[in-house]
Design a protein around this motif. Structure first.
Motif, short mmCIF file in Angstrom:
data_model
loop_
_atom_site.label_atom_id
_atom_site.label_comp_id
_atom_site.label_asym_id
_atom_site.label_seq_id
_atom_site.Cartn_x
_atom_site.Cartn_y
_atom_site.Cartn_z
N ASP A 1 0.81 -1.22 0.00
CA ASP A 1 0.00 0.00 0.00
C ASP A 1 0.84 1.26 0.00
OD1 ASP A 1 -2.26 -1.53 0.03
OD2 ASP A 1 -2.58 -1.39 2.19
N GLY A 2 2.15 1.12 0.24
CA GLY A 2 3.02 2.28 0.28
C GLY A 2 2.90 3.10 1.54
N THR A 3 2.46 2.48 2.65
CA THR A 3 2.26 3.22 3.90
C THR A 3 3.42 3.06 4.88
OG1 THR A 3 0.99 1.35 4.79
CG2 THR A 3 -0.25 3.11 3.71
N LEU A 4 4.45 2.30 4.50
CA LEU A 4 5.60 2.16 5.39
C LEU A 4 6.49 3.40 5.30
CD1 LEU A 4 6.79 -1.52 4.79
CD2 LEU A 4 5.55 -0.63 6.77
N ALA A 5 7.09 3.76 6.41
CA ALA A 5 8.07 4.83 6.40
C ALA A 5 9.31 4.37 5.64
CB ALA A 5 8.44 5.22 7.84
N GLU A 6 10.13 5.32 5.20
CA GLU A 6 11.30 4.98 4.40
C GLU A 6 12.22 4.01 5.13
OE1 GLU A 6 12.03 5.64 1.31
OE2 GLU A 6 10.13 6.67 1.07
N ARG A 7 12.43 4.24 6.43
CA ARG A 7 13.31 3.34 7.19
C ARG A 7 12.71 1.94 7.28
NH1 ARG A 7 15.37 5.68 12.77
NH2 ARG A 7 16.18 7.16 11.24
N GLU A 8 11.38 1.86 7.44
CA GLU A 8 10.71 0.56 7.51
C GLU A 8 10.79 -0.16 6.17
OE1 GLU A 8 7.22 1.31 10.82
OE2 GLU A 8 6.96 2.14 8.81
N LYS A 9 10.64 0.60 5.06
CA LYS A 9 10.74 -0.02 3.74
C LYS A 9 12.14 -0.58 3.49
CE LYS A 9 9.09 3.39 1.24
NZ LYS A 9 8.63 4.14 0.04
N THR A 10 13.13 0.17 3.93
CA THR A 10 14.51 -0.31 3.76
C THR A 10 14.73 -1.60 4.55
OG1 THR A 10 15.30 1.96 3.44
CG2 THR A 10 16.93 0.29 4.06
N ALA A 11 14.25 -1.62 5.79
CA ALA A 11 14.40 -2.82 6.62
C ALA A 11 13.65 -4.00 6.01
CB ALA A 11 13.90 -2.54 8.04
N PHE A 12 12.46 -3.72 5.46
CA PHE A 12 11.67 -4.78 4.84
C PHE A 12 12.38 -5.33 3.61
CE2 PHE A 12 8.21 -6.29 2.06
CZ PHE A 12 7.62 -7.21 2.92
N ALA A 13 12.94 -4.44 2.79
CA ALA A 13 13.67 -4.87 1.58
C ALA A 13 14.87 -5.73 1.95
CB ALA A 13 14.11 -3.64 0.78
N GLU A 14 15.54 -5.39 3.04
CA GLU A 14 16.68 -6.19 3.48
C GLU A 14 16.23 -7.58 3.93
OE1 GLU A 14 18.44 -3.79 6.47
OE2 GLU A 14 19.46 -2.45 5.05
N ARG A 15 15.08 -7.65 4.60
CA ARG A 15 14.56 -8.95 5.02
C ARG A 15 14.19 -9.81 3.81
NH1 ARG A 15 9.83 -8.87 9.14
NH2 ARG A 15 10.16 -11.11 8.81
N LEU A 16 13.63 -9.18 2.77
CA LEU A 16 13.25 -9.93 1.58
C LEU A 16 14.45 -10.62 0.95
CD1 LEU A 16 10.78 -7.42 -0.14
CD2 LEU A 16 10.18 -9.61 0.91
N ALA A 17 15.60 -9.99 1.04
CA ALA A 17 16.80 -10.55 0.43
C ALA A 17 17.34 -11.75 1.19
CB ALA A 17 17.88 -9.47 0.32
N THR A 18 16.93 -11.90 2.46
CA THR A 18 17.49 -12.98 3.29
C THR A 18 16.45 -13.96 3.81
OG1 THR A 18 17.33 -11.56 5.26
CG2 THR A 18 19.41 -11.51 4.03
N GLU A 19 15.15 -13.68 3.59
CA GLU A 19 14.09 -14.55 4.10
C GLU A 19 13.22 -15.04 2.94
OE1 GLU A 19 11.94 -12.98 7.46
OE2 GLU A 19 13.67 -11.77 8.10
N PRO A 20 13.51 -16.22 2.41
CA PRO A 20 12.75 -16.73 1.25
C PRO A 20 11.26 -16.85 1.52
CG PRO A 20 14.74 -18.03 1.64
CD PRO A 20 14.60 -17.13 2.82
N ASP A 21 10.86 -17.23 2.73
CA ASP A 21 9.43 -17.38 3.04
C ASP A 21 8.71 -16.04 2.93
OD1 ASP A 21 9.82 -20.03 3.45
OD2 ASP A 21 9.85 -19.92 5.64
N LEU A 22 9.34 -15.00 3.41
CA LEU A 22 8.74 -13.67 3.34
C LEU A 22 8.64 -13.21 1.89
CD1 LEU A 22 7.67 -11.18 4.89
CD2 LEU A 22 10.02 -10.33 4.94
N ALA A 23 9.69 -13.45 1.11
CA ALA A 23 9.67 -13.06 -0.30
C ALA A 23 8.59 -13.83 -1.06
CB ALA A 23 11.04 -13.31 -0.93
#
Length: 250
Positions: A14-36
């Motif tokens: 939805d684009g409602t995450l803050a910039e810092r939260e989006k960055t943290a989420f993107a980093e998790r996507l790169a290391t957590e296959p289940d989340l991706a």
């Protein structure tokens, strides 16, 4: 995955995450296959729902075909034509069948919820050019003011011609490169973006970003990936955008 991760996925889409939260989420996507994988499934569901929203338009088109080729409204609302209403004359029935098949194939081609987006579609989605302000940084006020106005109005051809006539600066070079890209001067645009990316100005990371976008237009996905990979994590905004685009590439 935890239950809160599903809410996080919704907020991310939805684009409602803050910039810092989006960055943290993107980093998790790169290391957590289940989340991706969960994110991909949710994106597929969104595309499916978009497809569902187009079904009424398809039904209306099929209704028109029914009236034209079967002499009634038997195809409207998904009803099968009754045998009494079908009046095949020569090849007319086959023409109707082919027309109906063509409509269905076209709808599935355009609205297939699981099909990856093309390079042109991704370019249209991500190539959003912010307004520029050129006159504050140069004594060439008249020419730059005209170029600034043309650029901000989307008249990239005129802006390009004006920018070619003024002394270069990283800012005017950046604007000229965008104009070149939007007017199909692709090789020149890439050369200018690469020069910015190799430099040390504030447009360095934008050089990498727009270089990647230029390759999207020609479906050069590997070159786009290479350019996006050059954007550092320290640039929160562009790094997050780059990670989003990397996941969307075919």
């Amino acid at each position: 995955m935890q239950a809160d991760d599903y809410l996080l996925i919704e907020q991310y889409l939805d684009g409602t995450l803050a910039e810092r939260e989006k960055t943290a989420f993107a980093e998790r996507l790169a290391t957590e296959p289940d989340l991706a994988a969960a994110l991909r499934e949710r994106e597929a569901m969104q595309r499916y729902l978009k497809f569902e929203s187009q079904k009424d338009a398809l039904a209306a088109q099929m209704g028109l075909l029914g009236k034209q080729y079967f002499g009634g409204d038997s195809l409207e609302h998904g009803n099968a034509p009754s045998e009494a209403k079908v009046r095949p004359i020569g090849q007319r029935w086959w023409v109707a069948a082919l027309a109906a098949a063509a409509v269905i194939a076209l709808v599935l081609l355009v609205f297939n919820p699981f099909a990856p987006k093309s390079g042109q579609q991704l370019y249209a989605e991500y190539a959003t050019h912010e307004p520029i302000s050129l006159t504050e940084r140069s004594n060439e006020a008249p020419a730059l003011a005209a170029a600034e106005t043309a650029f901000n109005q989307g008249d990239y051809e005129r802006a390009y011609a004006l920018l070619k006539e003024v002394p270069g600066s990283p800012q005017s070079q950046f604007a000229q490169a965008i104009c070149a890209m939007e007017t199909e001067r692709t090789a020149e645009a890439r050369s200018l973006f690469q020069e910015l990316a190799n430099g040390s100005s504030v447009y360095k990371n934008y050089g990498h970003w727009y270089l990647a976008l230029s390759y999207l237009k020609t479906e050069g996905y590997e070159q786009a990936r290479a350019a996006l990979a050059e954007i550092p994590k320290e640039d929160d905004y562009l790094f997050t955008r780059a990670q989003e685009l990397l996941k969307a590439l075919p």
